[in-house]
Design a protein around this motif. Sequence first.
Motif, PDB file in Angstrom:
ATOM      1  N   PRO A  91       0.799  -1.227   0.000  1.00 27.02           N
ATOM      2  CA  PRO A  91       0.000   0.000   0.000  1.00 27.02           C
ATOM      3  C   PRO A  91       0.836   1.284   0.000  1.00 27.02           C
ATOM      4  CG  PRO A  91       0.079  -0.895   2.201  1.00 27.02           C
ATOM      5  CD  PRO A  91       0.918  -1.812   1.338  1.00 27.02           C
ATOM      6  N   GLN A  92       2.181   1.196  -0.015  1.00 30.20           N
ATOM      7  CA  GLN A  92       2.963   2.412   0.233  1.00 30.20           C
ATOM      8  C   GLN A  92       2.713   3.516  -0.811  1.00 30.20           C
ATOM      9  OE1 GLN A  92       7.173   2.240  -0.268  1.00 30.20           O
ATOM     10  NE2 GLN A  92       7.146   0.326  -1.412  1.00 30.20           N
ATOM     11  N   TYR A  93       2.579   3.139  -2.099  1.00 25.77           N
ATOM     12  CA  TYR A  93       2.369   4.191  -3.112  1.00 25.77           C
ATOM     13  C   TYR A  93       0.919   4.639  -3.147  1.00 25.77           C
ATOM     14  CZ  TYR A  93       7.064   2.899  -4.410  1.00 25.77           C
ATOM     15  OH  TYR A  93       8.404   2.665  -4.365  1.00 25.77           O
TER      16      TYR A  93
ATOM     17  N   LEU B 154      -0.768   4.956  -0.508  1.00 24.19           N
ATOM     18  CA  LEU B 154      -0.804   5.919   0.593  1.00 24.19           C
ATOM     19  C   LEU B 154      -0.327   7.292   0.124  1.00 24.19           C
ATOM     20  CD1 LEU B 154       0.488   3.887   3.680  1.00 24.19           C
ATOM     21  CD2 LEU B 154      -1.803   4.782   3.242  1.00 24.19           C
TER      22      LEU B 154
ATOM     23  N   GLY C 226      -3.073   8.779  -1.849  1.00 23.37           N
ATOM     24  CA  GLY C 226      -4.104   9.224  -0.910  1.00 23.37           C
ATOM     25  C   GLY C 226      -3.696  10.501  -0.201  1.00 23.37           C
ATOM     26  N   ARG C 227      -2.439  10.563   0.259  1.00 25.39           N
ATOM     27  CA  ARG C 227      -1.958  11.765   0.950  1.00 25.39           C
ATOM     28  C   ARG C 227      -2.019  12.967   0.015  1.00 25.39           C
ATOM     29  NH1 ARG C 227       3.027  10.452   2.306  1.00 25.39           N
ATOM     30  NH2 ARG C 227       2.624  10.122   4.517  1.00 25.39           N
TER      31      ARG C 227
ATOM     32  N   ASP D  66       3.003  16.056   7.772  1.00 29.35           N
ATOM     33  CA  ASP D  66       1.986  16.522   6.827  1.00 29.35           C
ATOM     34  C   ASP D  66       1.465  17.911   7.184  1.00 29.35           C
ATOM     35  OD1 ASP D  66       2.240  14.262   5.374  1.00 29.35           O
ATOM     36  OD2 ASP D  66       0.527  13.224   6.260  1.00 29.35           O
TER      37      ASP D  66
ATOM     38  N   GLN E 226       7.522  11.865   4.001  1.00 34.41           N
ATOM     39  CA  GLN E 226       6.128  12.268   3.766  1.00 34.41           C
ATOM     40  C   GLN E 226       5.961  12.743   2.331  1.00 34.41           C
ATOM     41  OE1 GLN E 226       4.113  11.831   6.373  1.00 34.41           O
ATOM     42  NE2 GLN E 226       5.801  11.260   7.689  1.00 34.41           N
TER      43      GLN E 226
END
Lengths: 309, 269
Positions: A87-89, A91, A94-95, A177, A260
């Motif tokens: 899921p890292q990319y 995420l 999404g961010r 963030d 981040q």
Amino acid sequence: MTDSALNAPARLERAPRARLWHDLSFWGLLPSRLLMGFALILPIFIIAAVSVATRGAYGGFTWDFNLAGYSQILFNEGWTGELEFTPQYLLIIGRTFLLAGATTLICLLFAVPVAYFISRQPANRKAILVYLVTLPFWVSMILRVYAWMIILGKDGTLPSLLEQFGFPAGMSFMFNDGATLTAMVYTAMPLMVLPVFASIEKLDGTLIEASHDLYGDRWVTLRRVILPLTAPGLVAGAILVFVPALGAVLEPTLMGGGKQMMMGSLIQLQFGGGRNWPFGAAIAMTLMALVMLFLIDTALRAARREARP
Amino acid sequence: MSIRHDVKRYPGLRPLTIFFFLYLYVPLAVIVVYSFNANRVAGVWTGFSLKWYGSALNNAALMSALETSLTIAAVATLVSTLIALSAALAIVRGKNVRFRKLSETVVNLPLLLPEIVLAVATLILFSLLDIQNGFIRLIVAHSAFCTPFAFLPIRARLQGMSLDLEEASADLYADRWTTFRRVTLPLIFPGVFSGAMLAFLISMDDFITSNLLATGGSTTLPVYIFSLIRAGTSPELNAIATLLILASLVLATAALLVAARGTRDNPDQ
């Protein structure tokens, strides 16, 4: 030829006016078509091709069809070639959306009341206030981000100030963030206030009075009269802020730090020396597709709003 | 009607607006204040000093980056303004332009796409064509993304102008070029000037594209500043930043004044 030309008093010879502009359009548009074709449209086709190319052993790529760039967004290839969901990319995508959305929302929340207040000022003061909103926008983007690094960073203004009030020394508000969002909102704010102001300025004041005559209080008037009538300006501001925010590079790189990331900084990273060009191209294509979807959706909604009686 | 019962007045807007302007300007002021700090650690105030301005002005790398930025911005402004002017004339004044809407979209394309996507796409193009010269890369890319910024004010000015004067000029047997030079250009000049100013500032300010396309000898100002920031905040950096902030504020004010005068002089308004 315009009507006034046809109805003009009789004259001895037809003036050369009719040919004033007519064959200009092809040659006039040629330079812009050549430049945009070479520096924009051609590169877009190439990046689409690279996104399905194969990663080269020593950086760069080879022209072999390969969907690895796209599958890497969702899956991690194990040693034996099996694909494992990561899921890292997702995420990061999404961010990117969350931060860009939050930036747009915060800018709107400030821009509407401030633009309304400015529009109610006498003409002279209004001109000065609009000038003051525009001014920071002309200051280099990197300096506007840097200003927040001085304020939030270690030994920065805010930590030093808090230390005076008994908070522990050496605090830092950087590399998260929130720091990225702070810089994004700050750099985008003038872009939101100006279009919102332009549409609030055009608002017919008698409609507000009419709403009050009909016993609408301030809140109802805001919700039912002011906001709907200024919607085109709010939408224009939202596009001006949201689209560049999706592609933000400086804010996540400087304020968010290496961990981040947003899509923009992830793409940039892939094109540094010896990284993964097809993967970078695939993320760039994804970002472009998302932006296009957003713009098309906004245009369709605007068209539907126009069509309504 | 007393102020208390003014229905168009919402309570709390004045303090909010004051807070808003403080928010816009305090961060810039912080840079300016720290640039006068004698201490080497930027955030720790030990006394007033102008020494960082001296070292900023004697910084050879800074001056060379400034020169690179000015060169690229000047060429990109000239190219993009000329291209935008000819496109605007063709789109607004041309009869039966085929695909008018599409032509406009093509000119404005750089505004619709995220800059980072265009930057990496151009990087791939240049590496495929083996164009290694940083100046050429940057001038081509900057000219492209500056064009819509030059185009929009020029188009707005042209659209707000009636054809009467140009037709009068043609009726008086002025040829096309004379009409353009003596009538059209002076009338749309404020738009051309705002467009060129915008293009110049956008080029000077660009980081994303320049950072990817620049080569060793073509470091622009924002790319150089980025490398300084990466090396850590310093009072010298604050002095450089203060000088740049002042320069942009002066330029912006001059540009806005010219634009404002242009609007006032517009014969159709």
